[in-house]
Motif scaffolding. Structure first.
Motif, PDB file in Angstrom:
ATOM      1  N   ARG A   1       4.262 -22.905  22.444  1.00 45.34           N
ATOM      2  CA  ARG A   1       4.980 -24.016  21.800  1.00 45.34           C
ATOM      3  C   ARG A   1       5.700 -23.582  20.529  1.00 45.34           C
ATOM      4  NH1 ARG A   1       0.846 -26.794  21.258  1.00 45.34           N
ATOM      5  NH2 ARG A   1       0.345 -26.384  19.076  1.00 45.34           N
ATOM      6  N   GLU A   2       5.057 -22.719  19.757  1.00 46.00           N
ATOM      7  CA  GLU A   2       5.608 -22.319  18.464  1.00 46.00           C
ATOM      8  C   GLU A   2       6.332 -20.982  18.512  1.00 46.00           C
ATOM      9  OE1 GLU A   2       2.609 -22.668  15.425  1.00 46.00           O
ATOM     10  OE2 GLU A   2       1.894 -24.608  16.187  1.00 46.00           O
ATOM     11  N   GLY A   3       6.472 -20.415  19.717  1.00 38.39           N
ATOM     12  CA  GLY A   3       7.198 -19.163  19.856  1.00 38.39           C
ATOM     13  C   GLY A   3       6.532 -17.994  19.159  1.00 38.39           C
ATOM     14  N   ILE A   4       5.188 -17.981  19.179  1.00 31.76           N
ATOM     15  CA  ILE A   4       4.431 -16.907  18.530  1.00 31.76           C
ATOM     16  C   ILE A   4       4.238 -15.790  19.551  1.00 31.76           C
ATOM     17  CG2 ILE A   4       2.266 -16.277  17.408  1.00 31.76           C
ATOM     18  CD1 ILE A   4       2.015 -19.241  16.595  1.00 31.76           C
ATOM     19  N   ALA A   5       4.869 -14.644  19.311  1.00 32.36           N
ATOM     20  CA  ALA A   5       4.815 -13.527  20.259  1.00 32.36           C
ATOM     21  C   ALA A   5       3.795 -12.482  19.807  1.00 32.36           C
ATOM     22  CB  ALA A   5       6.192 -12.887  20.390  1.00 32.36           C
ATOM     23  N   GLY A   6       3.327 -11.697  20.765  1.00 29.13           N
ATOM     24  CA  GLY A   6       2.449 -10.579  20.447  1.00 29.13           C
ATOM     25  C   GLY A   6       1.051 -10.973  20.060  1.00 29.13           C
ATOM     26  N   CYS A   7       0.590 -12.150  20.510  1.00 28.76           N
ATOM     27  CA  CYS A   7      -0.764 -12.610  20.192  1.00 28.76           C
ATOM     28  C   CYS A   7      -1.455 -13.084  21.468  1.00 28.76           C
ATOM     29  CB  CYS A   7      -0.730 -13.768  19.194  1.00 28.76           C
ATOM     30  SG  CYS A   7      -0.150 -13.335  17.549  1.00 28.76           S
ATOM     31  N   ARG A   8      -2.762 -12.907  21.518  1.00 25.79           N
ATOM     32  CA  ARG A   8      -3.553 -13.470  22.603  1.00 25.79           C
ATOM     33  C   ARG A   8      -4.918 -13.875  22.079  1.00 25.79           C
ATOM     34  NH1 ARG A   8      -5.145  -9.193  27.181  1.00 25.79           N
ATOM     35  NH2 ARG A   8      -6.727 -10.785  27.576  1.00 25.79           N
ATOM     36  N   TYR A   9      -5.490 -14.877  22.738  1.00 21.35           N
ATOM     37  CA  TYR A   9      -6.791 -15.427  22.355  1.00 21.35           C
ATOM     38  C   TYR A   9      -7.666 -15.420  23.602  1.00 21.35           C
ATOM     39  CZ  TYR A   9     -10.078 -18.661  20.053  1.00 21.35           C
ATOM     40  OH  TYR A   9     -11.194 -19.246  19.474  1.00 21.35           O
ATOM     41  N   ASP A  10      -8.856 -14.796  23.495  1.00 19.46           N
ATOM     42  CA  ASP A  10      -9.755 -14.640  24.638  1.00 19.46           C
ATOM     43  C   ASP A  10     -11.133 -15.198  24.318  1.00 19.46           C
ATOM     44  OD1 ASP A  10      -8.064 -12.930  26.483  1.00 19.46           O
ATOM     45  OD2 ASP A  10      -8.065 -11.675  24.691  1.00 19.46           O
ATOM     46  N   LEU A  11     -11.871 -15.458  25.364  1.00 20.40           N
ATOM     47  CA  LEU A  11     -13.270 -15.864  25.242  1.00 20.40           C
ATOM     48  C   LEU A  11     -14.150 -14.630  25.367  1.00 20.40           C
ATOM     49  CD1 LEU A  11     -13.300 -19.072  27.476  1.00 20.40           C
ATOM     50  CD2 LEU A  11     -12.852 -18.880  25.014  1.00 20.40           C
ATOM     51  N   PHE A  12     -15.111 -14.495  24.436  1.00 21.73           N
ATOM     52  CA  PHE A  12     -16.018 -13.348  24.422  1.00 21.73           C
ATOM     53  C   PHE A  12     -17.463 -13.844  24.482  1.00 21.73           C
ATOM     54  CE2 PHE A  12     -12.374 -11.866  21.705  1.00 21.73           C
ATOM     55  CZ  PHE A  12     -11.841 -10.974  22.623  1.00 21.73           C
ATOM     56  N   PRO A  13     -17.982 -14.121  25.681  1.00 22.11           N
ATOM     57  CA  PRO A  13     -19.373 -14.555  25.785  1.00 22.11           C
ATOM     58  C   PRO A  13     -20.320 -13.381  25.504  1.00 22.11           C
ATOM     59  CG  PRO A  13     -18.408 -14.308  27.969  1.00 22.11           C
ATOM     60  CD  PRO A  13     -17.305 -14.062  26.990  1.00 22.11           C
ATOM     61  N   LEU A  14     -21.117 -13.502  24.463  1.00 26.87           N
ATOM     62  CA  LEU A  14     -22.062 -12.446  24.088  1.00 26.87           C
ATOM     63  C   LEU A  14     -23.474 -12.873  24.472  1.00 26.87           C
ATOM     64  CD1 LEU A  14     -20.790 -11.488  20.502  1.00 26.87           C
ATOM     65  CD2 LEU A  14     -20.026 -10.621  22.735  1.00 26.87           C
ATOM     66  N   ARG A  15     -24.179 -11.991  25.144  1.00 29.47           N
ATOM     67  CA  ARG A  15     -25.558 -12.313  25.523  1.00 29.47           C
ATOM     68  C   ARG A  15     -26.445 -12.454  24.292  1.00 29.47           C
ATOM     69  NH1 ARG A  15     -26.508  -7.491  29.613  1.00 29.47           N
ATOM     70  NH2 ARG A  15     -25.325  -6.526  27.925  1.00 29.47           N
ATOM     71  N   GLU A  16     -26.161 -11.680  23.259  1.00 35.15           N
ATOM     72  CA  GLU A  16     -26.862 -11.818  21.971  1.00 35.15           C
ATOM     73  C   GLU A  16     -25.913 -11.323  20.889  1.00 35.15           C
ATOM     74  OE1 GLU A  16     -28.205  -9.136  20.150  1.00 35.15           O
ATOM     75  OE2 GLU A  16     -27.666  -7.519  21.503  1.00 35.15           O
ATOM     76  N   ILE A  17     -26.122 -11.793  19.657  1.00 29.63           N
ATOM     77  CA  ILE A  17     -25.148 -11.558  18.597  1.00 29.63           C
ATOM     78  C   ILE A  17     -25.072 -10.087  18.197  1.00 29.63           C
ATOM     79  CG2 ILE A  17     -26.753 -11.975  16.694  1.00 29.63           C
ATOM     80  CD1 ILE A  17     -23.010 -13.017  17.000  1.00 29.63           C
ATOM     81  N   GLY A  18     -26.088  -9.309  18.548  1.00 28.49           N
ATOM     82  CA  GLY A  18     -26.053  -7.882  18.255  1.00 28.49           C
ATOM     83  C   GLY A  18     -24.941  -7.148  18.978  1.00 28.49           C
ATOM     84  N   GLU A  19     -24.341  -7.769  20.007  1.00 36.42           N
ATOM     85  CA  GLU A  19     -23.238  -7.159  20.733  1.00 36.42           C
ATOM     86  C   GLU A  19     -21.916  -7.247  19.968  1.00 36.42           C
ATOM     87  OE1 GLU A  19     -23.062  -9.108  24.482  1.00 36.42           O
ATOM     88  OE2 GLU A  19     -24.914  -8.215  25.239  1.00 36.42           O
ATOM     89  N   LEU A  20     -21.922  -7.961  18.845  1.00 40.61           N
ATOM     90  CA  LEU A  20     -20.664  -8.191  18.123  1.00 40.61           C
ATOM     91  C   LEU A  20     -20.024  -6.891  17.650  1.00 40.61           C
ATOM     92  CD1 LEU A  20     -18.643 -10.201  16.909  1.00 40.61           C
ATOM     93  CD2 LEU A  20     -20.069 -10.219  14.848  1.00 40.61           C
ATOM     94  N   ARG A  21     -20.798  -5.990  17.096  1.00 42.71           N
ATOM     95  CA  ARG A  21     -20.220  -4.753  16.572  1.00 42.71           C
ATOM     96  C   ARG A  21     -19.581  -3.929  17.677  1.00 42.71           C
ATOM     97  NH1 ARG A  21     -17.910  -4.047  12.229  1.00 42.71           N
ATOM     98  NH2 ARG A  21     -19.664  -5.000  11.122  1.00 42.71           N
ATOM     99  N   ARG A  22     -20.205  -3.916  18.857  1.00 39.57           N
ATOM    100  CA  ARG A  22     -19.583  -3.224  19.982  1.00 39.57           C
ATOM    101  C   ARG A  22     -18.243  -3.859  20.326  1.00 39.57           C
ATOM    102  NH1 ARG A  22     -19.163  -4.560  24.998  1.00 39.57           N
ATOM    103  NH2 ARG A  22     -20.775  -6.187  24.837  1.00 39.57           N
ATOM    104  N   LEU A  23     -18.198  -5.187  20.276  1.00 44.03           N
ATOM    105  CA  LEU A  23     -16.951  -5.896  20.578  1.00 44.03           C
ATOM    106  C   LEU A  23     -15.848  -5.518  19.599  1.00 44.03           C
ATOM    107  CD1 LEU A  23     -15.468  -8.216  22.167  1.00 44.03           C
ATOM    108  CD2 LEU A  23     -16.284  -9.740  20.356  1.00 44.03           C
ATOM    109  N   THR A  24     -16.154  -5.516  18.315  1.00 46.87           N
ATOM    110  CA  THR A  24     -15.123  -5.195  17.325  1.00 46.87           C
ATOM    111  C   THR A  24     -14.724  -3.728  17.396  1.00 46.87           C
ATOM    112  OG1 THR A  24     -16.830  -4.859  15.628  1.00 46.87           O
ATOM    113  CG2 THR A  24     -15.838  -7.055  15.774  1.00 46.87           C
TER     114      THR A  24
ATOM    115  N   GLU B   1     -14.624  -1.992  20.220  1.00 45.16           N
ATOM    116  CA  GLU B   1     -13.834  -1.832  21.440  1.00 45.16           C
ATOM    117  C   GLU B   1     -12.458  -2.477  21.340  1.00 45.16           C
ATOM    118  OE1 GLU B   1     -16.214  -3.408  24.570  1.00 45.16           O
ATOM    119  OE2 GLU B   1     -17.560  -1.662  24.656  1.00 45.16           O
ATOM    120  N   ILE B   2     -12.299  -3.430  20.411  1.00 47.32           N
ATOM    121  CA  ILE B   2     -11.011  -4.119  20.257  1.00 47.32           C
ATOM    122  C   ILE B   2     -10.545  -3.938  18.815  1.00 47.32           C
ATOM    123  CG2 ILE B   2      -9.745  -6.283  20.601  1.00 47.32           C
ATOM    124  CD1 ILE B   2     -11.965  -7.226  22.397  1.00 47.32           C
ATOM    125  N   PRO B   3      -9.997  -2.788  18.472  1.00 43.43           N
ATOM    126  CA  PRO B   3      -9.607  -2.527  17.084  1.00 43.43           C
ATOM    127  C   PRO B   3      -8.496  -3.431  16.571  1.00 43.43           C
ATOM    128  CG  PRO B   3      -8.809  -0.787  18.541  1.00 43.43           C
ATOM    129  CD  PRO B   3      -9.726  -1.633  19.348  1.00 43.43           C
TER     130      PRO B   3
END
Length: 244
Positions: free
Chosen positions: A26-49, A51-53
């Motif tokens: 709607r706002e013509g915002i290019a080069g961005c994406r938003y995803d869902l990251f279901p984590l089994r436990e919050i300790g997986e957060l650091r691995r997520l960050t 893996e996605i620099p």
């Protein structure tokens, strides 16, 4: 590509990815994406960050709004006072926590209550979302009682909540995931026959739009509101934070 997303568990109910995809188009915002990251436990957060620099920021939902706190390098003053985070900005490898739920709560209560001022409120739940609710009610100097499954964390449990308390507390805020899709037929166990047309019921759940909790309130004549306005306001506040 600038990446954003939502961490929590489960995420099947969430409209966040659809909301941001529509916003970008709607706002013509290019080069961005938003995803869902279901984590089994919050300790997986650091691995997520790791893996996605190019992850620039993310929202946080149940059950991690409080559990994420030890993994953050800094908190906004408001998030620190609330003790819960629903928005994180990734700043040069540092994770900074914010709470944008409060902005949505303020706007929602302004609309639901208008010029009405209940004498007391009842807050269902004592998790991270409830802490934001408590913060906003305290701002308004509105006394409240808490209902929890855990007798050590609330003023009442669902088993011992008297009808007289429900009748007295004309504002009832539902701050638990009960009734969220796909378990939309569920509702908190309350003495609903104590509700009246003078009651105001606010459910933070927005999927489905009419939860069983709100439906039971409407049957008693209560004025109701779901969490859609809150969802939109907190999402837009998060976007402002991520973009500095």
């Amino acid at each position: 590509m600038r990446r954003f997303g939502l961490v929590g568990r489960p995420l099947v109910h969430s409209a966040s990815a659809r909301y941001f995809a529509a916003k970008f188009e709607r706002e013509g915002i290019a080069g961005c994406r938003y995803d869902l990251f279901p984590l089994r436990e919050i300790g997986e957060l650091r691995r997520l960050t790791d893996e996605i620099p190019d992850l620039c920021g993310f929202n946080v939902t149940i059950p991690y709004k409080r559990r994420i706190l030890p993994l953050l390098e800094a908190l906004s003053p408001e998030a620190e006072r609330i003790g819960a985070v629903n928005c994180v900005r990734c700043d040069g490898g540092r994770l900074i926590g914010y709470n944008t739920d409060v902005e949505g709560l303020r706007a929602s209560l302004d609309e639901l209550l208008a010029d009405d001022r209940p004498e007391e409120a009842l807050v269902l739940g004592t998790g991270g979302a409830s802490q934001a609710v408590q913060y906003v009610l305290a701002e308004r100097e509105l006394p409240f009682a808490l209902v929890s499954r855990d007798p050590l964390r609330g003023n009442f449990t669902y088993d011992n909540l008297p009808g007289e308390e429900v009748a007295r507390c004309r504002l009832i805020v539902q701050a638990t995931p009960v009734g969220t899709f796909p378990r939309a037929d569920e509702a908190p166990r309350l003495p609903y026959d104590a509700l009246t047309p003078r009651h105001r019921l606010f459910d933070l759940v927005y999927n489905p739009p009419l939860t069983r909790f709100l439906e039971l309130g409407r049957q008693r004549g209560a004025r109701t509101m779901n969490g859609e306005r809150m969802f939109v306001r907190q999402a837009e506040a998060s976007w402002r934070i991520w973009n500095g």
